[in-house]
Every structure is written in structure tokens, then in C-alpha cells.
Design an enzyme around this catalytic site. Structure first.
Site, PDB file in Angstrom:
ATOM      1  N   ARG A   1       0.849  -1.199   0.000  1.00  0.00           N
ATOM      2  CA  ARG A   1       0.000   0.000   0.000  1.00  0.00           C
ATOM      3  C   ARG A   1       0.881   1.245   0.000  1.00  0.00           C
ATOM      4  O   ARG A   1       2.085   1.160   0.156  1.00  0.00           O
ATOM      5  CB  ARG A   1      -0.939  -0.012   1.213  1.00  0.00           C
TER       6      ARG A   1
ATOM      7  N   ASN B   1      -5.483   7.085   4.246  1.00  0.00           N
ATOM      8  CA  ASN B   1      -5.146   6.396   5.493  1.00  0.00           C
ATOM      9  C   ASN B   1      -3.693   6.681   5.849  1.00  0.00           C
ATOM     10  O   ASN B   1      -2.790   6.410   5.060  1.00  0.00           O
ATOM     11  CB  ASN B   1      -5.323   4.879   5.345  1.00  0.00           C
ATOM     12  N   GLU B   2      -3.483   7.263   7.008  1.00  0.00           N
ATOM     13  CA  GLU B   2      -2.129   7.511   7.535  1.00  0.00           C
ATOM     14  C   GLU B   2      -1.172   8.024   6.466  1.00  0.00           C
ATOM     15  O   GLU B   2      -0.250   7.326   6.048  1.00  0.00           O
ATOM     16  CB  GLU B   2      -1.562   6.249   8.187  1.00  0.00           C
TER      17      GLU B   2
ATOM     18  N   GLU C   1      -7.728   4.494  15.564  1.00  0.00           N
ATOM     19  CA  GLU C   1      -7.343   3.086  15.702  1.00  0.00           C
ATOM     20  C   GLU C   1      -6.697   2.915  17.077  1.00  0.00           C
ATOM     21  O   GLU C   1      -5.721   3.596  17.394  1.00  0.00           O
ATOM     22  CB  GLU C   1      -6.323   2.679  14.623  1.00  0.00           C
TER      23      GLU C   1
ATOM     24  N   GLU D   1      -1.322  -8.679   7.768  1.00  0.00           N
ATOM     25  CA  GLU D   1      -1.550  -8.420   9.189  1.00  0.00           C
ATOM     26  C   GLU D   1      -2.150  -9.616   9.921  1.00  0.00           C
ATOM     27  O   GLU D   1      -2.849  -9.466  10.924  1.00  0.00           O
ATOM     28  CB  GLU D   1      -2.389  -7.145   9.340  1.00  0.00           C
ATOM     29  N   GLN D   2      -1.823 -10.822   9.448  1.00  0.00           N
ATOM     30  CA  GLN D   2      -2.398 -12.025  10.082  1.00  0.00           C
ATOM     31  C   GLN D   2      -1.938 -12.204  11.520  1.00  0.00           C
ATOM     32  O   GLN D   2      -2.597 -12.884  12.299  1.00  0.00           O
ATOM     33  CB  GLN D   2      -2.086 -13.271   9.256  1.00  0.00           C
TER      34      GLN D   2
ATOM     35  N   HIS E   1      -1.691  -9.723  13.665  1.00  0.00           N
ATOM     36  CA  HIS E   1      -2.177  -8.547  14.405  1.00  0.00           C
ATOM     37  C   HIS E   1      -3.513  -8.884  15.063  1.00  0.00           C
ATOM     38  O   HIS E   1      -4.467  -9.262  14.387  1.00  0.00           O
ATOM     39  CB  HIS E   1      -2.348  -7.396  13.414  1.00  0.00           C
TER      40      HIS E   1
HETATM   41  C1  GAL Z   1      -2.027   1.386  11.073  1.00  0.00           C
HETATM   42  C2  GAL Z   1      -2.820   1.346   9.795  1.00  0.00           C
HETATM   43  C3  GAL Z   1      -3.760   0.164   9.745  1.00  0.00           C
HETATM   44  C4  GAL Z   1      -3.060  -1.081  10.214  1.00  0.00           C
HETATM   45  C5  GAL Z   1      -2.516  -0.850  11.598  1.00  0.00           C
HETATM   46  C6  GAL Z   1      -1.848  -2.065  12.193  1.00  0.00           C
HETATM   47  O1  GAL Z   1      -0.821   2.038  10.885  1.00  0.00           O
HETATM   48  O2  GAL Z   1      -3.560   2.520   9.608  1.00  0.00           O
HETATM   49  O3  GAL Z   1      -4.249   0.009   8.445  1.00  0.00           O
HETATM   50  O4  GAL Z   1      -2.038  -1.383   9.316  1.00  0.00           O
HETATM   51  O5  GAL Z   1      -1.581   0.178  11.560  1.00  0.00           O
HETATM   52  O6  GAL Z   1      -1.357  -1.792  13.483  1.00  0.00           O
END
Ligand code: GAL
Length: 656
Positions: free
Chosen positions: A103, A141-142, A314, A362-363, A365
Site C-alpha cells: 500500500r 489512510n495515515e 485506531e 496483518e495475520q 495482528h
Molecule cells: C495502522 C494502519 C492500519 C493497520 C494498523 C496495524 O498504521 O492505519 O491500516 O495497518 O496500523 O497496526
């Protein structure tokens, strides 16, 4: 005070959406952020729009009373768009083109990407902008995550030249401002100027700084384009962006002005493990709770950037996947982090993510639920917070966030850029310096506002300026007129707007208020230290990393000296200058003395305990290492918790 969650319907079978929505609502979650990475699902092929699935996802969530925060999907340009316009890809500092497959691979300066973004944001806003369940938008996003603000593409080069032309007017003015007499660097035309990469040796600092200023303006312009479209097609909805912890690659004050509120993404354990300014012992001590000042600092920063309105978009729900080590939080910490945010005035805490995703990047996470759909510890704690919000709201006005901080800390993006370009000492870490000063104020029990150099300072009793590279007269005058006690740190006022040393030497115009002259600087490698002694010869602390050699001017007294006799702490009237990087014990003494001079009640809190006031509710949170007593008056009736607060504990009580 509301709870939210980040959810990806496109990751799960549609048959699961209904039960997800029901369980979210049951847990006390009231809003859901979706769609910020879903471009390829919305438009699988150029021009073929597939809204049905998203319509159904939104309607399913809305049917359960959930409100929607829609993300524009521009952080993930789809493969077909990259094929159509390879020039949308960013180019890194090594000159390599970023490729498709994760991304944030786009360049802010790409005209094709600007146009494609405009189109997809417009289509989405037209479709959902007036949906009754849609309450807010998140742009992209970010911005900048994965080091993606600065790009060296040919389009960026073209636009940089235009930016320079607009800034300097003619090439002679640029040559003068940049000091191009040095090393025969003169240019004859703007078209000759390159982005500052592939140079044999050091970049001319102002060339590097102007490129960063330009890259920042590019990100702000791109975001503004999205905001304007959303405002047009989705009136009455908040437009936010999810900023990051300690991320400084663009001027957040410029971007935040275009938004209704700020939000940021809080990962206390990931941020603790990745913090360059913490040593291993500190990382270990707070490995399962998060360092007590990291999230708080960012809460205070984004509250300021949002002009009082801010969310956690988040919130870490369990172990993450992206730090060097990703420990599990202590049970209780997801709840404690949520309350830390609300204590700082958050309107919303939104957990990332509803359920752990068993495939792709992100599996590893965590989510509020395990991949097999059982509530994880974080999920239980989120539901507990929802119950406690209701309980607290019955006893106090929790909408009121009016309690103003009396202490301000000035945080400056450009100072960070300048220090990165000319660090002089490898470990002169501006974020670490700000955190050390902020930590001192917090350890002494103070609420802190983090403000920009342009802020109105008149409401504060104490203003901390850990370092401010470019000191202009406007700032000095505002600081003086505030009547606050002022504490300035090393390297303050050491550069001009054009990144040169001021004619009268540092601290530049600050010397009008606090006469002193810094005639030499000393960047000390690890192991080189200087003791700092007060006027009685008592040990006040130890300086490492950095010393300014300062000479006191008319009316300036020397309150403390380094062990070789040079001034370490200077004062005139209400202004102090600390001429080195002082350890935490020394900072507690210096900042504590200034706080007492400012008339603020100042008392060192037990290790790991922190306070924050929201409206009339005083919160205390214990980050460990052991049970601590909160400083509540005798006879206090607690709204949450009790006087003796265990590790991870949260207490709340009413104050006048
Ligand atoms: C953030 C991001 C999310 C996800 C998350 C994981 O930086 O906006 O999409 O990747 O971290 O911790």
C-alpha cells in the site's frame, strides 16, 4: 465518549456480516470505520463500479444502529491503475521506483493520481454522502506511513521547481537565500535545480529543507482536494484524517486546519518497542503497559491540532505485528488506554480491528475477536469500557472537556526537519527531547497542552520550549506577553528561516528577552557527560548528548553551571534557558522550579502513575510497576476505581 471499531466486510463472508453487526452493537460499539482500502473491490476494473457489496455492508451495519465512518480508498491504488499510469508510483531516496503489492505506493505530485483520486472520492461521496448512517469521513489512510511523504519522481521534480519559483521569484534571490556562493553552487535557471538526492556529499541544508517544505505542501494540497469534494457532496459530516504517533514528515498544522477534527492511531506497545529515544531498560519496564507518556503526548498533540476535537481512530486491541517485538498487553491495558484517551478529551475511541484477519500482511495482528470469532481479552475490555461510560455519564457531565491545561509545550515540525538535516550529534533526537520535557511535567502531576509556535500562549502559567530552531520575534513577543514562566531548551533560536546561523548568534531574537549568546556547541558521543551544579554546588543532574556554550548577557543570571564552569541554566525574569540535554532527575528539578514560580501545585507522582483531567472528572491511570496511591483528597467518593490503584488500574473522581 463513544466507542468505534475498524471493520473490513470485504475480508469476511457476507453471511457473517449480520452477526458481526449485532455483536458490535451488543458490545456497546456505536460507530464503524470501513472501506479505506477497498478501491479494487469498489472498482475491480477501470470504469466498472461494484457498489452492491458496499451498499449491503453499510445497510447491514446501519440496521443495527451503527453509524459509519467511511474511508476514501486512496491509500491503495489498484493494480490496473498502476498499469494505466506507471507514473503514479513514488520514487524513494535511493532513486528506486516503489512497486505495487502492498500500500501507499503513490506519489503526491502525480497529476494522473491526483485526477484518479478526485474521481474515486467524488464517486464515493456522491453515492454515500447523504446516507443517514454516514456520520464522518476519513481521508486516505495515515499519510506518510512507511516513509511515503517525500518522493523523488520526475513529476515531483517538476513541481518542486515551480514551488521554488513561487517562493523565491527569481533565481538570484534563491542563490542568495541558499548561500550558493559556497562550493560554486549557483544556478542560472530554476529548471536546473534537482531534488536533493544522489549528491556526492552533504546536501546544502536549505536545499534539503525546501524539499521537505515542498513535499509537505504536496501532501496538504492532496488532502485538501479530498476534503473539498467530501464537503461538497456530504454536508454536515465530519471530515478527519488518521494521523500517526510522532510522525513529523509533513506540517500537521497546515493539514489539520482543513479538517473538522483530528484523529490518530494509538498503538502503545508498538510505539514503546519502536521508540528510538527509550533505552532497553525503559522498553522492558513498559513492554506490557506501554510507556506512560507516549499515548498521552499524542493525545495532547492531536487535541491541539483538532482545535479541541479529536478521536483515536485506531486503538491497539492486543499484540500488533509490526514492531521488533510484539508482546501481549497486560490484561486491563486495553481498557486503561481507552480511559487515558477519554481522560484527555477524546470524543471517540475506535479499536483496530474487529477481528484478527488470518491471511495477508496483518495475520499476526490481534483484533477484538480471534480469527475463529471468539471475543478476545481486548474485546471483553472494550465491552467493559462501554458499560463504564454509561455508568460515568450517569454521575458526571462527561461531554465537558473544558478543563484547560496550565502548562503548554511547544512542538515544532520544522525544528524536527532541521535537526534531521543537520543533527550534528547522532543522538540529538527532537522527539526524545520533547518526550523528556513532557514526561517531567507529567511526572510532576501537570496536564499539558501541546501547541504550535503560532499558538496563543496567554492562558498558560508555564510554557516549555524543549527546542525551537527558528525563533521569530512574533513568537518571542507572544511568549513574553503571556506572563507565563518560560523554559527554553538547547539549540533554540539557532537557525534563520533560510537555515543559516543568525547574525547575532543563537538564540537569535530570544536574546531580546533573555540576553545570552551561544558561541560554541558541543555534540557529545555516548559516554561524554557533564555534571550540572546549582549555585550552592549541589548536583542538579547530568548533561549528555549536547551542550551549548553560553555567555550571559546584561541582566541574565546563571542559576547552574556545568562542571567546567560554563553556564548550564540561565535566567532573566520569567525566562530560563537550559543549555544542555539534561537527565530526567535534572529536568524534574528545573521544570519543577519553574512550575512552582508559576504558582502551580507540583508534586512528584509515584512511579508509573499519571493524571489527566476531563471537565470536572479527574482521572488517574497506573502504568506500573506496582500498586500506587492516587492523590485524591480524603473522603473522595470514586466514580471509577479506588485510592489504591493496582497496575493497569483506572480511577476517576470529581474535582471542583
Ligand atoms: C495502522 C494502519 C492500519 C493497520 C494498523 C496495524 O498504521 O492505519 O491500516 O495497518 O496500523 O497496526
Amino acid at each position: 465518549m463513544k466507542l468505534g471499531v475498524c471493520y473490513y466486510p470485504e475480508h469476511w463472508p457476507e453471511s457473517q456480516w449480520e452477526s458481526d453487526a449485532r455483536r458490535m452493537a451488543f458490545a456497546g460499539i456505536s460507530q464503524v470505520r470501513i472501506a479505506e482500502f477497498a478501491w479494487a473491490k469498489i472498482e475491480p476494473e477501470p470504469g466498472t463500479l461494484s457498489w452492491d457489496w458496499l451498499d449491503r455492508a453499510i445497510d447491514t451495519l446501519a440496521r443495527h444502529g451503527l453509524k459509519l465512518v467511511l474511508g476514501t480508498p486512496t491509500a491503495t491504488p489498484p493494480r490496473w491503475l498502476v498499469d494505466q499510469h506507471p507514473d503514479i508510483l513514488a520514487v524513494d531516496a535511493a532513486g528506486n521506483t516503489r512497486i505495487f503489492g502492498s500500500r501507499r505506493h503513490y506519489c503526491f505530485s502525480s497529476e494522473a493520481y491526483f485526477a484518479a483520486s478526485k474521481r474515486i472520492v467524488t464517486l464515493m461521496a456522491e453515492r454515500y454522502g447523504n446516507h443517514p448512517a454516514v456520520i464522518a469521513w476519513q481521508t486516505d489512510n495515515e499519510y506518510g506511513c512507511h516513509d511515503t511523504i517525500v518522493s523523488y519522481s520526475s513529476e515531483a521534480r517538476r513541481r518542486f521547481r515551480q514551488w521554488l519559483q513561487a517562493r523565491y521569484g527569481d533565481i538570484a534571490a534563491l542563490n542568495k537565500a541558499w548561500g550558493n556562493d559556497f562550493w560554486s553552487m549557483d544556478y542560472q535557471r530554476f529548471e536546473q535545480i534537482e531534488p536533493p538526492i544522489n549528491l556526492p556529499t552533504f546536501v546544502n541544508p536549505i536545499h534539503g529543507l525546501d524539499y521537505r517544505r515542498f513535499a509537505s505542501d504536496e501532501a496538504v494540497r492532496y488532502n485538501r482536494m479530498q476534503v473539498e469534494i467530501l464537503r461538497k457532496h456530504s454536508p454536515g459530516r465530519d471530515v478527519l484524517h488518521n494521523f500517526m504517533a510522532f510522525f513529523t514528515e509533513f506540517e500537521h498544522n497546515d493539514m489539520a486546519k482543513d479538517l473538522d477534527a483530528a484523529s490518530w492511531d494509538s498503538y502503545p506497545l508498538g510505539n514503546t518497542d519502536s521508540a528510538s529515544y527509550l533505552n532497553d531498560a525503559e522498553k522492558l519496564a513498559y513492554a506490557r503497559t506501554g510507556h506512560p507518556d507516549i499515548s498521552a503526548f499524542n493525545h495532547d498533540l492531536y487535541r491541539g491540532l483538532g482545535r479541541g476535537r479529536w478521536w483515536v481512530m485506531e486503538q491497539q486491541p492486543g499484540p500488533v505485528n509490526w514492531a521488533d517485538w510484539n508482546p501481549a498487553p497486560l490484561p486491563g491495558m486495553v481498557r486503561a488506554w481507552s480511559w487515558e484517551a477519554f481522560a484527555h478529551g477524546a470524543e471517540v475511541v475506535s479499536y483496530f480491528r474487529w477481528r484478527q484477519c488470518p491471511f495477508a500482511q496483518e495475520q499476526m495482528h490481534a483484533g477484538l475477536n480471534t480469527p475463529d470469532d471468539r471475543l478476545d481479552i481486548g474485546g471483553h475490555e472494550a465491552a467493559q469500557v462501554a458499560r463504564e461510560i454509561a455508568q460515568l455519564a450517569g454521575q458526571a457531565d462527561t461531554a465537558d472537556i473544558s478543563a484547560p491545561a496550565r502548562v503548554a509545550l511547544v512542538f515544532d515540525y520544522e525544528t524536527q526537519w532541521m535537526l534531521r538535516i543537520t543533527p550534528q550529534g547522532k543522538d540529538f533526537d527532537y522527539i526524545g527531547l520533547c518526550m523528556a520535557w513532557y514526561g517531567a511535567a507529567r511526572r510532576l502531576g501537570h496536564d499539558v497542552d501541546i501547541v504550535s509556535r503560532h499558538a496563543d500562549l496567554s492562558a498558560y502559567a508555564l510554557v516549555l520550549v524543549p527546542s525551537l530552531a527558528r525563533m521569530d520575534e512574533g513568537f518571542v513577543n507572544r511568549a513574553a506577553a503571556s506572563g507565563a514562566q518560560l523554559v527554553f531548551g538547547p539549540r533554540s533560536g539557532n537557525k534563520t528561516r533560510d537555515f543559516a546561523i543568525p547574525a547575532q548568534l543563537p538564540p537569535g531574537p530570544l536574546a531580546n528577552l533573555l540576553p545570552l549568546r551561544v558561541w560554541r556547541v558541543d555534540a557529545m558521543r555516548p559516554g561524554l557527560v557533564s555534571a550540572v551544579l546549582d549555585a550552592t554546588g549541589a548536583h542538579l543532574g547530568e548533561a549528555s548528548r549536547w551542550r551549548d556554550y553560553a555567555e550571559a548577557g546584561a541582566g541574565t543570571e546563571v542559576l547552574a553551571r556545568f562542571d567546567d564552569g560554563h553556564p548550564a541554566l540561565l535566567r532573566k525574569g520569567a525566562s530560563r534557558y537550559l543549555a544542555g540535554w539534561l537527565d530526567n532527575a535534572g529536568l524534574d528539578t528545573v521544570i519543577g522550579a519553574a512550575a512552582r514560580d508559576a504558582g502551580l501545585a507540583t508534586e512528584r507522582l509515584p512511579e508509573g502513575l499519571r493524571l489527566r483531567r476531563r471537565g470536572r472528572v479527574q482521572f488517574a491511570i497506573n502504568y506500573g510497576p506496582q500498586t500506587a496511591s492516587v492523590p485524591a483528597p480524603a473522603g473522595t467518593a470514586f466514580l471509577l476505581g479506588a485510592r489504591e490503584l493496582p497496575v493497569t488500574g483506572v480511577a476517576a473522581w470529581l474535582v471542583d
